[in-house]
Design an enzyme around this catalytic site. Structure first.
Site, PDB file in Angstrom:
ATOM      1  N   GLU A  54       0.811  -1.210   0.000  1.00  0.00           N
ATOM      2  CA  GLU A  54       0.000   0.000   0.000  1.00  0.00           C
ATOM      3  C   GLU A  54       0.850   1.268   0.000  1.00  0.00           C
ATOM      4  OE1 GLU A  54      -3.764   2.121   0.296  1.00  0.00           O
ATOM      5  OE2 GLU A  54      -3.011   0.254  -0.558  1.00  0.00           O
ATOM      6  N   THR A 159     -12.876   7.516 -12.565  1.00  0.00           N
ATOM      7  CA  THR A 159     -11.814   7.050 -11.667  1.00  0.00           C
ATOM      8  C   THR A 159     -12.214   5.773 -10.935  1.00  0.00           C
ATOM      9  OG1 THR A 159     -12.656   8.502  -9.933  1.00  0.00           O
ATOM     10  CG2 THR A 159     -10.863   9.342 -11.285  1.00  0.00           C
TER      11      THR A 159
END
Length: 235
Positions: A54, A159
């Site tokens: 991440e 998006t």
């Protein structure tokens, strides 16, 4: 890297998996060369761990947040770069991503968030964007004859991976029909309220020569520099 928007100073020493979408944005802007470089950074991190953590500290060359929730951003950029360059290298990247997700994240029922990319242990959850975005972009990457790929100029992705049609009627000024009744010399090519990108020739898309479509998108020496900056050791 992350910078202060007011003065450009570096804010921290990490990049996160969400910003892997930046390469795709560069593709849509026509800045293909920079998109290739940006993508190479995140794919090098992926290759280092087999999965994208991440958050990755590029100064210390270690993850700061070790989980991977099956995010789509790297896949999205890979898909858009392949559409722009047709370089089979990006099919290889997609294959690598697909195989590693299947190898490390597959669970008894679905695919799970990887809790720690250095251990590949799983959490008991699968984010909805894995199905709506990650799988969608992987599918489209390999289905070259899909309608969305053949008619790419007629659609755009949000998006969140939603597909929106592009129609000329949405680019007209709503008051034009009234003005035409009053002004006799209105041109049929009246100004649009939004730039029609399909007729926009001011892009860098054509800078990629044909001979480069079948080689690595980056010269080896530059790719090695990217790999060294990430701490990736290639054997």
């Amino acid at each position: 890297m992350n910078v202060n928007m007011k003065n450009g100073e570096t804010l921290n020493n990490w990049v996160d998996s969400l910003s892997a979408a930046w390469a795709g944005i560069q593709v849509l802007a026509g800045d293909i060369e920079e998109a290739i470089c940006s993508h190479a950074v995140y794919y090098s991190i992926w290759r280092k761990y087999g999965i994208l953590p991440e958050r990755y500290n590029w100064h210390l060359k270690v993850p700061e947040l070790n989980f991977y929730p099956l995010r789509p951003e790297l896949v999205e950029s890979t898909y858009l770069l392949y559409q722009a360059t047709k370089n089979p290298f990006y099919l290889h990247v997609g294959k690598d991503i697909l195989e590693n997700i299947d190898k490390y994240a597959k669970a008894e029922c679905g695919y799970a968030t990887i809790h720690d990319v250095t251990k590949m242990d799983l959490e008991d959850r699968m984010e909805s964007f894995f199905l709506s975005e990650t799988c969608k972009y992987l599918y489209l990457l390999f289905d070259k004859d899909h309608h969305l790929n053949k008619e790419a100029a007629s659609y755009i992705f949000t998006t969140e991976g939603h597909i929106l049609p592009i129609s000329p009627r949405w680019r007209e000024k709503p008051w034009e029909e009234y003005l035409e009744n009053d002004i006799q010399d209105v041109s049929s090519d009246s100004e649009k309220s939004v730039l029609d990108v399909r007729k926009n020739n001011m892009t860098n898309c054509d800078r990629i020569p044909d001979e480069r479509r079948y080689f690595l998108p980056l010269e080896t020496r530059y790719l090695q520099q990217v790999e060294a900056s990430i701490g990736l050791t290639v054997t």
